[in-house]
Structures are given as C-alpha cells and as structure tokens.
Design an enzyme around this catalytic site. Structure first.
Site, PDB file in Angstrom:
ATOM      1  N   SER A 161       0.761  26.197 114.495  1.00 65.04           N
ATOM      2  CA  SER A 161       2.052  26.559 113.917  1.00 65.04           C
ATOM      3  C   SER A 161       1.952  27.621 112.833  1.00 65.04           C
ATOM      4  O   SER A 161       2.837  28.472 112.714  1.00 65.04           O
ATOM      5  CB  SER A 161       2.739  25.309 113.350  1.00 65.04           C
ATOM      6  OG  SER A 161       2.908  24.328 114.348  1.00 65.04           O
ATOM      7  N   HIS A 207       3.303  26.317 107.843  1.00 67.08           N
ATOM      8  CA  HIS A 207       4.354  27.194 108.344  1.00 67.08           C
ATOM      9  C   HIS A 207       4.665  28.302 107.338  1.00 67.08           C
ATOM     10  O   HIS A 207       4.749  29.483 107.693  1.00 67.08           O
ATOM     11  CB  HIS A 207       5.619  26.384 108.631  1.00 67.08           C
ATOM     12  CG  HIS A 207       5.468  25.432 109.782  1.00 67.08           C
ATOM     13  ND1 HIS A 207       6.537  24.802 110.383  1.00 67.08           N
ATOM     14  CD2 HIS A 207       4.371  25.007 110.454  1.00 67.08           C
ATOM     15  CE1 HIS A 207       6.111  24.039 111.369  1.00 67.08           C
ATOM     16  NE2 HIS A 207       4.783  24.134 111.416  1.00 67.08           N
TER      17      HIS A 207
END
Length: 302
Positions: free
Chosen positions: A206, A252
């Site tokens: 991610s 993220h």
C-alpha cells in the site's frame, strides 16, 4: 547545434495568438499541447493519442521524419527515460513478485510472515530473542512491501498497481519507475516504523501504491490534464485509510508524500540537467528514509 524553427529550443509564436507557440509542422496554428516525447508544440491534426498525453507524428514513426531536433530521432519520455516497446513490463514484474510471494507465504508455515513483515522491536517467543528493524533486521523495510496476508488485500493492491503502473511507467521510463516504486514503498515503511507501536507488525504494497497515486497527481498536473478524477480517488483512499480498522495509515501517508516528491523532481527537472536532478531527488529521498529509520532506532535501543 542549429535550432530548428518550431523545435523545443526555439518555439515560434503563431500569428494572432500571443504567447502560444505554433505547431512544429503548421507554424500558423497556435497550440498549448506539446509532444510528451520531444516536447515540440503540436496542433490537433498532428497529435497522436498516447498512453500518457499526446505525441507528434514524427515520434510515433520513431523519428523517421527529417528536419527536426535530435530529441525526436531519439524518443524519450517526459522525464527523459527511454521509450520502451512494452510500457507495462515493470508493472507486470512487480505484480508477479507480489503474487508469487503471496503464494509462497500461503504455502509455507505461519512463521514466515513473522520473519519478513515490518515490526520495530518485539520479543519472538519461538526464537526466544528480540526481533525487528531496531535489532538490525533492516531487510524488513523492503520485504514488508511485497507481503500480503489476505486475498482481498493483495487483490485490491494489485488492481491498483495494474491501473496506476502502466501510465507512469510509460511516462517516466522503466528505471525511473522502479526507483519511484521502491523509494515510495520505503517511505511508507519508514513512517510506519517511526510512528507505529514498536511491536505492531504491518505489511503490504500500500505504501508504494499510494506513492504511485501521488506521482499520478503530479504527472497529470505537469501535463495540464483534468485533476478532478485523481483528486477524488485520492480523497476516497485517504478516507478509507483513516476510517477502516487495521490499516497502517502511516505507510499510506509516507508512501504518498515520498512518491509525490520523487515524481515532482522527475517530471519538472530541466531538460539539460535531468540526470543530475533525478539522481539528487532519489538520493535526498533515500537519505530522508535513512534519517527517519536512524532516529526511530535510537528511540528504541538508544
């Protein structure tokens, strides 16, 4: 080297359109569109749709035309990379690595993930010792980027990679795309290491995916494309990041920031100093990652 009228070195203003250059083949036609390979101004008649932006007809033919700059005879991406026949090759390789490791981990014993995921410092009862990045297991910052535990997790990340990867790979070139992906992923790992609990494991691509998302926004802005779709997608992903449970938001955010910063240096570098600027951009980003890891390590073991 002689400058060719209408080339990137000496754009010509079209009559009646103050400030806009004229098409390299039709100097009387003002245009704000440039070829993404050689950056010469092109009018609608001369532009050919590409995976990212538009290209002039000479570049599409591989520079077979005459009377144009050397950049057209040696096609380059907007970031100066070599134009590849398959703009999805690196994306396919990265996708394959993630899937292969997912299958390998699923088939192996449960302890394999615990030896490869990202964790700051924790006691492993099976090995009767402290484990983690703070204990010198630096490889976890990288291996965690290619690990997934659930089918839904890898499916979402790989779909995102397949959607975001090819346009960026085509625009940046293979080497720069690999650098962007890895450095963004390391940025996500570093911020997770810094801010997450020392014994909280995390894994997944991610961070690198968010880096590609940030880079896509930078590239679209550089090409003067509509920003609304990517900004909406980014906003939705950030909302999902902070509201959905058990998501390492640090990875993220870290990947997004580092990916956007690296991409900005790549697509805005001056043509005559691209290699230098790109190298410095990557080095500075890596040094920032090293600094974050060093600070956190001192906090845990200092």
């Amino acid at each position: 080297m002689d400058q060719v009228p209408g080339s990137p070195q000496e754009p010509q203003n079209a009559d009646g359109e103050r400030g806009l250059p004229g098409c390299y083949r039709h100097p009387d036609r003002a245009t704000g569109i440039h070829c993404t390979r050689c950056e010469r101004p092109i009018c609608p008649e001369c532009m050919v749709s590409a995976s990212v932006g538009f290209q002039c007809q000479d570049c599409v033919r591989g520079g077979s035309g005459t009377g144009h700059s050397a950049h057209a005879t040696a096609p380059r991406t907007i970031a100066g990379g070599v134009v590849a026949a398959d703009p999805r090759l690196i994306t396919k390789i990265l996708l394959g690595l993630n899937v292969a490791l997912f299958i390998a981990v699923s088939a192996a014993d449960d302890g394999l993930i615990g030896r490869l995921d990202l964790i700051g410092l924790a006691f492993d009862p099976d090995q009767y010792r402290l484990v983690g990045v703070a204990e010198g297991e630096w490889y976890r910052l990288v291996t965690a980027m290619f690990l997934h535990q659930q089918v839904a997790h890898i499916a979402f990340n790989m779909l995102s990679l397949w959607w975001l990867g090819p346009p960026l790979e085509a625009a940046l070139g293979r080497v720069r795309f690999v650098a962007l992906y890895l450095i963004a992923g390391l940025g996500g790992s570093a911020l997770s290491y810094l801010l997450a609990a020392q014994n909280q494991p995390s894994l997944g691509a991610s961070g690198a995916i968010f880096g590609l998302l940030g880079a896509t926004a930078v590239l679209l802005r550089r090409l003067n494309h509509d920003m609304k779709p990517v900004l909406i997608l980014l906003a939705l992903n950030l909302v999902f990041t902070f509201l959905w449970p058990n998501i390492a938001w640090q990875a993220h955010v870290g990947g997004l920031v580092v990916g956007a910063a690296v991409a900005y240096g790549m697509v805005h570098a001056p043509r005559d100093r691209r290699t230098l600027v790109h190298t410095l951009t990557c080095v500075v980003a890596l040094l920032a990652v090293v600094a974050v890891v060093w600070v956190r390590t001192l906090q845990l073991v200092g």
